[in-house]
Design a protein around this motif. Structure first.
Motif, short mmCIF file in Angstrom:
data_model
loop_
_atom_site.label_atom_id
_atom_site.label_comp_id
_atom_site.label_asym_id
_atom_site.label_seq_id
_atom_site.Cartn_x
_atom_site.Cartn_y
_atom_site.Cartn_z
N ALA A 120 -11.39 12.66 5.97
CA ALA A 120 -10.98 11.25 5.93
C ALA A 120 -10.71 10.78 4.51
N TRP A 122 -10.36 7.32 1.67
CA TRP A 122 -11.32 6.31 1.23
C TRP A 122 -10.97 4.91 1.72
N LYS A 146 -15.87 15.27 6.81
CA LYS A 146 -15.83 15.29 5.34
C LYS A 146 -15.19 13.97 4.90
N GLU A 149 -14.54 11.39 -1.54
CA GLU A 149 -15.37 11.31 -2.74
C GLU A 149 -15.16 9.98 -3.48
N GLY A 196 -4.98 11.43 5.38
CA GLY A 196 -4.87 11.35 3.92
C GLY A 196 -3.42 11.39 3.51
N SER A 197 -3.20 11.81 2.26
CA SER A 197 -1.85 11.74 1.72
C SER A 197 -0.98 12.89 2.25
N LEU A 219 -0.89 10.99 8.07
CA LEU A 219 -0.51 10.92 6.66
C LEU A 219 0.04 9.54 6.29
N CYS A 252 -2.63 2.39 5.17
CA CYS A 252 -1.54 3.36 5.37
C CYS A 252 -0.34 2.75 6.08
N GLU A 350 4.68 6.13 -2.13
CA GLU A 350 3.95 5.18 -1.29
C GLU A 350 3.21 4.22 -2.23
#
Ligand code: NAD
Length: 475
Positions: A120, A122, A146, A149, A196-197, A219, A252, A350
């Motif tokens: 995942a 943030w 996961k 960070e 994510g990206s 994404l 997103c 983006e």
């Protein structure tokens, strides 16, 4: 992190433990799945304030109401929806059987896959770890998560809460940075859900391919908002503004840029300015406005603005500056960018922040062409009343999802599939769509004692030819 690294070994051990338990124990029946969902609901509701505080501390400041709405309420709603629908979702489906196979019968069994990995980002850390987890446990899987960070306090809290409510073979949380993410994605999961990206998604897909692990890729990308000539700009301005400013644009499916009919551009800019000033009369110390997550992203957004202005874009400020922000909070004032061009970073990357480029078009063909000449977006928003224009945009563009006359809300519909297409992702989540994505839908044909099929066996002769003729007519 290499294969000998102890952390890597720990990851593998955690995975093997889940996989072994999945193999030893019978597939989780309805009651156990419901119990796992119930525990997630208790975790969500009992620890909402702690989750909200941890996310806010990670962001510098995250508006508490946004966390309640977009993380807590949304996940509690998904859990309740899954609980209500679970029996129906788990049911074996009967399928039609062609005449010549009768009295044999066909059905589809929905089975858990095994161990599902969830990686995942943030920006909505609870929603994007727990959303796929709801689907995974409803479908009877084990889950390894996961989190990002960039939200260390949240990730540590999630790890301890999950360990309190679940045994390690049910759900386990692994924390760490990109290196841990990379090692995590090399595990031979039965399915991997990556949010994510696009850039990291590409490498995740490659890691998963080595194990033939199927992946859901949620994404990012540049989601357009198209404003038709007949729009009531006063009505749509707050909707567009909020679509952009939830989470300070770090969403997103936030509208990334606007394509407005040229006859309405200046009305729209004025209406957006009025709307944003009403929504956020102050900025720096306004608890309703969320901070940019970290210095790197703040610098990235500032550079995007400088790059655009150096190349001739005009900044339209929507509020006062956020100069009075408390120490440690990176608040960025929302702005519009006018006169933007394709060679500016703002139109190539983006944005993921409170910057909204406004471009105008003369006719709808031009707007549709503009969207179609770029990567397929995760979301598309269309504002207007002309059904012909609406249908043209719906049918002539491809995007992950669409909201008409507002932003974001197709995401919140549990009965709609959510997911990107092309560069914005693949696979779907939410509701029954997510349940099915994390299940093996196993086709089963049952033969009966009496069957016409031996008529198709050798030695081939007249009976076979006759049967073939009949079948040709029937099919
Ligand atoms: P990111 O891709 O940098 O990181 C996402 C996760 O991947 C993190 O947990 C990170 O530790 C991990 N990671 C990093 N490098 C890795 C690697 N090489 N292999 C495996 N894992 C790795 O994304 P981000 O900055 O956290 O999030 C922002 C992006 O996520 C934006 O592009 C946004 O559009 C997208 N997003 C998409 C959705 C969706 O539903 N489609 C939702 C939210 C965010």
């Amino acid at each position: 992190m290499n294969a000998e690294n102890p952390d890597n070994t720990e990851l593998r051990k955690a995975f093997d433990h889940q996989r072994r338990q999945f193999g030893i124990q019978p597939p989780p029946p309805y009651d156990l799945r419901k119990d796992r969902l119930n525990r997630l609901l208790v975790l969500t509701e009992n620890h909402a304030d702690e989750v909200s505080a941890a996310i806010s501390a990670d962001f510098g400041h995250r508006c508490a109401q946004e966390t309640q709405l977009a993380e807590i309420l949304l996940i509690a709603g998904s859990i309740k929806h899954a609980r209500r629908s679970l029996r129906k979702w788990m049911r074996t489906r009967r399928a039609r059987t062609a005449l010549h196979f009768l009295p044999g019968s066909s059905r589809i069994i929905r089975q858990p896959l095994g161990v599902v990995g969830v990686v995942a980002p943030w920006n909505y850390p609870y929603q994007l770890t727990m959303g796929p987890t709801v689907s995974a446990i409803a479908a009877g899987n084990r889950v390894m998560i996961k989190p990002s960070e960039l939200t260390p306090r949240f990730s540590a809290l999630l790890k301890s809460l999950v360990a309190r409510y679940y045994s390690a073979d049910e759900i386990t949380v692994v924390t760490g940075g990109a290196d841990v993410g990379e090692a995590f994605c090399q595990l031979p999961f039965d399915h991997l859900v990556f949010t994510g990206s696009t850039a990291v998604g590409r490498s995740v897909a490659q890691s998963a391919a080595r194990n033939l692990t199927p992946v859901t890729l949620e994404l990012g990308g540049k989601s357009p908002a198209i404003i038709d000539a007949d729009c009531a700009v006063e009505v749509i301005a707050p909707r567009l503004a909020m679509g952009k400013l939830w989470n300070a644009g770090q969403t997103c499916i936030a509208p990334d840029y606007v394509l407005v009919h040229e006859s309405r551009q200046s009305d729209l800019v004025d209406a957006l300015r009025r709307a944003v000033r009403r929504l956020f009369p102050t900025l720096g110390r306004n608890p309703d406005y969320t901070s940019v997550v970290d210095q790197r992203h703040f610098d990235r957004l500032s550079e995007i603005i400088s790059d655009a202005t150096e190349k001739g874009a005009r900044v339209e400020r929507l509020t006062n500056d956020a100069e009075d922000a408390p120490d440690g909070q990176l608040r960025m004032a929302p702005i519009l960018l006018l006169n933007v061009r394709d060679d500016m970073r703002v139109m190539r990357e983006e944005i993921f922040g409170p910057i909204l480029p406004i471009l105008s078009y003369q006719n709808l063909d031009e707007a549709i062409h503009f969207v179609n000449s770029r990567d397929r977006p995760l979301a598309l928003y269309w504002f207007g009343h002309n059904p012909r224009n609406r249908d043209r945009v719906l049918h002539e563009t491809i995007s992950g999802g669409v909201t008409i006359n507002d932003c974001i809300w197709h995401f919140a519909q549990e009965d709609l599939p959510f997911g990107g297409v092309g560069a914005s992702g693949s696979g779907v989540c939410h509701g029954e769509w997510g349940f099915r994505a994390l299940s093996k839908e196993k086709p089963v044909f049952t033969q009966r004692r009496l069957s016409a099929l031996p008529m198709l066996y050798p030695p081939y002769g007249r009976v076979f030819s006759l049967m073939l003729k009949v079948l040709r007519r029937l099919m």
